[in-house]
Design an enzyme around this catalytic site. Structure first.
Site, PDB file in Angstrom:
ATOM      1  N   CYS A 276       0.811  -1.219   0.000  1.00  0.00           N
ATOM      2  CA  CYS A 276       0.000   0.000   0.000  1.00  0.00           C
ATOM      3  C   CYS A 276       0.845   1.271   0.000  1.00  0.00           C
ATOM      4  O   CYS A 276       0.602   2.208  -0.773  1.00  0.00           O
ATOM      5  CB  CYS A 276      -0.978  -0.003   1.178  1.00  0.00           C
ATOM      6  N   HIS A 332      -2.372   1.017   6.962  1.00  0.00           N
ATOM      7  CA  HIS A 332      -2.751   1.089   5.544  1.00  0.00           C
ATOM      8  C   HIS A 332      -2.847   2.546   5.120  1.00  0.00           C
ATOM      9  O   HIS A 332      -3.155   3.425   5.932  1.00  0.00           O
ATOM     10  CB  HIS A 332      -4.097   0.386   5.326  1.00  0.00           C
ATOM     11  N   HIS A 344      -6.129   2.516  -3.854  1.00  0.00           N
ATOM     12  CA  HIS A 344      -5.142   1.933  -2.935  1.00  0.00           C
ATOM     13  C   HIS A 344      -4.728   0.559  -3.436  1.00  0.00           C
ATOM     14  O   HIS A 344      -5.304   0.030  -4.395  1.00  0.00           O
ATOM     15  CB  HIS A 344      -5.739   1.829  -1.525  1.00  0.00           C
TER      16      HIS A 344
END
Length: 376
Positions: A276, A332, A344
């Site tokens: 990520c 994240h 993402h």
């Protein structure tokens, strides 16, 4: 009676010695901890692995650091706090003295993996694209412990980098360079689509430029000296590329969408696989802004934004941070692109949304959302 009193005195004496030793060891541990927190609070980007041994009256400091000032302050504080003058300094300063004439390396292949230890089986922590210059710190077996331009540390196989002396490094620095601007390219042995492949190259790879041009083909030299040809539509002069970067909301969105479908790879920072934060880092890099490697490091940047009702205060390009499934720490990161939608890398690069009515709605991430940051 006298024998009993003597035994009691002996026990008290031994106990006082052990208590004194315990207090001194505790103080030593506290000093080491304080110096580490000051000079190497993030061990992903700084080295400070120091411990000690006590042999009789001798205190032996062992380990390594990449910061001479940290070592000097540690020894000074130990002498001051413990009143010890007899300290044996066995702390190594990185880069290792064996690398005094070889301080840099250049990544050779399109994607080069860095691991948490000197083994391909060790955790993948980040990646270096072709042409990335790394700082050599030490060598173990067939691996070098290196530091990336963003400060990140890891072990890279020696087959994946060109080890540079001052001459080679100077040549690389002074030679005009090109950067790959297409997602995927093939460097050919001759200026023709039908010729054999020298190797592959991906967006962001850096090569040395030759003055030779053959119709629409440019002669290039790889970091390890191999020669090949690239179609001029796939590359751009590196300096021109840098000055042409414009960090705008639309450019961030456009770049992020280029990578839709790229698979998730823990430690990945390339189109062959992202995690990520590696995805976010790459998107920003390709728009002229270098940001740290990991999501918690990225969260320290920019201005915190109060999202407002229905996320009305967010702007395209803002970074969204989410906590881990099992805690409150950041785990994240995503890029906001407007209308409650973000992009993402989770399983692969894809859209997500805070809107329960959207096809992209991610209930899990919506619950884990922490805050947003604006970097431009």
């Amino acid at each position: 009676m006298k024998s009993s009193i003597f035994k009691i005195i002996l026990i008290i004496f031994i106990f006082s010695l052990e208590l004194g030793s315990f207090r001194q060891e505790n103080e030593l541990n506290q000093i080491i901890k304080r110096i580490k927190e000051k000079y190497a609070p993030d061990t992903r980007i700084a080295v400070f692995n120091i411990s000690y041994k006590i042999t009789g009256n001798k205190l032996i400091l062992i380990g390594e650091t990449d910061n001479l000032k940290a070592k000097q302050e540690l020894i000074s504080q130990i002498k001051l706090k413990t009143k010890r003058e007899s300290i044996i300094d066995s702390i190594s300063i990185l880069p290792d003295s064996s690398l005094i004439n070889y301080s840099s390396g250049i990544a050779i292949h399109d994607v080069n993996n860095l691991h948490s230890g000197p083994s391909e089986k060790a955790e993948l922590v980040t990646q270096a694209l072709m042409g990335t210059v790394v700082r050599l710190l030490k060598k173990k077996l067939n691996y070098y412990y290196v530091q990336m331009p963003d400060g990140y540390l890891g072990w890279i196989n020696s087959n994946n980098i060109l080890i540079c002396d001052k001459y080679k490094f100077s040549k690389w620095n002074t030679t005009p360079k090109l950067i790959i601007t297409s997602l995927n390219s093939v460097i050919r042995t001759k200026p023709s689509e039908h010729s054999d492949s020298v190797c592959t190259a991906i967006m962001g790879c850096i090569l040395q430029k030759s003055d030779s041009i053959y119709n629409d083909w440019i002669k290039v030299e790889l970091p390890d000296g191999r020669i090949g040809f690239l179609h001029d539509s796939t590359v751009m002069n590196l300096n021109e590329w840098k000055t042409s970067r414009m960090l705008t909301a639309n450019n961030i969105e456009k770049t992020a969408k280029l990578f839709l479908g790229v698979p998730y790879l823990w430690g990945g920072t390339s189109i062959k696989g992202f995690d990520c934060s590696g995805f976010v880092k790459t998107v920003y890099f390709l728009n002229g802004k270098d940001i740290p490697r990991d999501s918690d490091q990225q969260a320290r940047l920019g201005k915190k934004i109060k999202c407002g009702k229905n996320f009305k205060n967010l702007k395209k390009g803002d970074l969204l941070f989410f906590k881990k499934n099992n805690g409150e720490k950041i785990g994240h990161v995503a890029i906001y692109i407007g209308n409650w939608i973000f992009i993402h890398c989770d399983k692969y690069v894809r859209f997500g949304s805070f809107d329960p009515k959207s096809e992209y709605f991610d209930k899990n991430l919506a619950k884990r959302f922490l805050f947003a940051k604006r970097l431009f």
